[in-house]
Scaffold this active site. Structure first.
Site, PDB file in Angstrom:
ATOM      1  N   HIS A  74      -0.470   1.877   9.414  1.00 19.21           N
ATOM      2  CA  HIS A  74      -0.643   1.972   7.965  1.00 19.21           C
ATOM      3  C   HIS A  74       0.534   1.273   7.278  1.00 19.21           C
ATOM      4  O   HIS A  74       1.652   1.275   7.787  1.00 19.21           O
ATOM      5  CB  HIS A  74      -0.713   3.440   7.546  1.00 19.21           C
ATOM      6  CG  HIS A  74      -1.123   3.642   6.123  1.00 19.21           C
ATOM      7  ND1 HIS A  74      -0.250   3.482   5.077  1.00 19.21           N
ATOM      8  CD2 HIS A  74      -2.319   3.960   5.569  1.00 19.21           C
ATOM      9  CE1 HIS A  74      -0.883   3.712   3.930  1.00 19.21           C
ATOM     10  NE2 HIS A  74      -2.141   4.003   4.207  1.00 19.21           N
ATOM     11  N   GLU A  80      -5.759  -3.550   4.140  1.00 18.42           N
ATOM     12  CA  GLU A  80      -5.050  -2.948   3.011  1.00 18.42           C
ATOM     13  C   GLU A  80      -4.316  -4.020   2.216  1.00 18.42           C
ATOM     14  O   GLU A  80      -3.258  -4.492   2.648  1.00 18.42           O
ATOM     15  CB  GLU A  80      -3.983  -1.965   3.507  1.00 18.42           C
ATOM     16  CG  GLU A  80      -4.456  -0.796   4.324  1.00 18.42           C
ATOM     17  CD  GLU A  80      -3.262   0.080   4.692  1.00 18.42           C
ATOM     18  OE1 GLU A  80      -3.178   1.192   4.160  1.00 18.42           O
ATOM     19  OE2 GLU A  80      -2.411  -0.366   5.480  1.00 18.42           O
TER      20      GLU A  80
END
Length: 215
Positions: free
Chosen positions: A60, A132
């Site tokens: 992430h 992302e």
């Protein structure tokens, strides 16, 4: 629609219990690549499996940025998760500065190839990739549907170049960047956007349900 709750480690066991008998799966936000040893505070793949976890987020943007997790470390995590039968949700993405410099494609390609080094085609086929755009996380900014499709198509092509078209088509690619009920349907209508990695919008039931129903 596949729904997965990736929850803080302290909440995994109660959420697994609460989700029993439903079509909801549970994932972890992170894991360590070593099976055993003196790694105080870390959580291994075996511990996640014991807790009932099926998915794990790896790489992430916040882990990469705040905790300085490099691609060589993330590659170890991906391989350990796959070895243990967990489904990695591998994140990739660029900053606003990288996008403005015109190096987005090179950056994303490098992340994917590095993180999937020595990972086989059969293993990748069941994986999830999450794109992302870091500049759109928690900022209220969202990539346009066209921008999302462009990046997802590029990621799929990167996978196809390395593993073949069939593998790329069977790998789910999610969009993660300020997705909300108002833009979910337009984003998910793109042929290469297979779903969303939802952050803040998942914290309110009505908001999260609106995104799920956008499918």
């Amino acid at each position: 629609v596949d729904v997965v709750f990736c929850v803080p480690a302290i909440d995994i066991i109660p959420v697994v219990e609460a989700a029993k008998g439903t079509n909801i799966q549970v994932g972890a936000e992170n894991m360590y690549f070593e099976e055993k040893g003196a790694y105080t505070g870390e959580i291994s793949a075996d511990m996640l499996l014991d807790a009932g976890v099926k998915y794990v987020i790896i790489g992430h943007s916040e882990r990469r940025d705040y905790f300085k997790e490099c691609d060589c470390l993330l590659n170890k995590k991906v391989k350990k998760a796959l070895e243990k039968g967990l489904i990695p949700i591998l994140c990739c993405g660029e900053t606003l500065e990288q996008r403005e410099m015109g190096v987005t494609m090179d950056w994303i390609r490098l992340q994917i190839k590095s993180d999937l080094a020595d990972v086989t085609a059969d293993q990748v086929k069941g994986m999830v990739i999450a794109y992302e755009p870091i500049w759109a996380i928690g900022t209220g900014k969202t990539a346009t549907a066209a921008q999302a499709q462009e990046m997802h198509a590029f990621i799929r092509k990167t996978l196809a170049d390395k593993y073949g078209k069939e593998v790329a088509e069977n790998c789910s690619i999610l969009y993660g960047g300020s997705c909300k009920p108002s833009n979910a349907k337009e984003l998910f209508a793109n042929p290469d956007v297979d779903g969303g990695l939802i952050g803040g919008a998942a914290l309110e039931v009505d908001s999260f349900m609106g995104i799920i129903e956008a499918f």
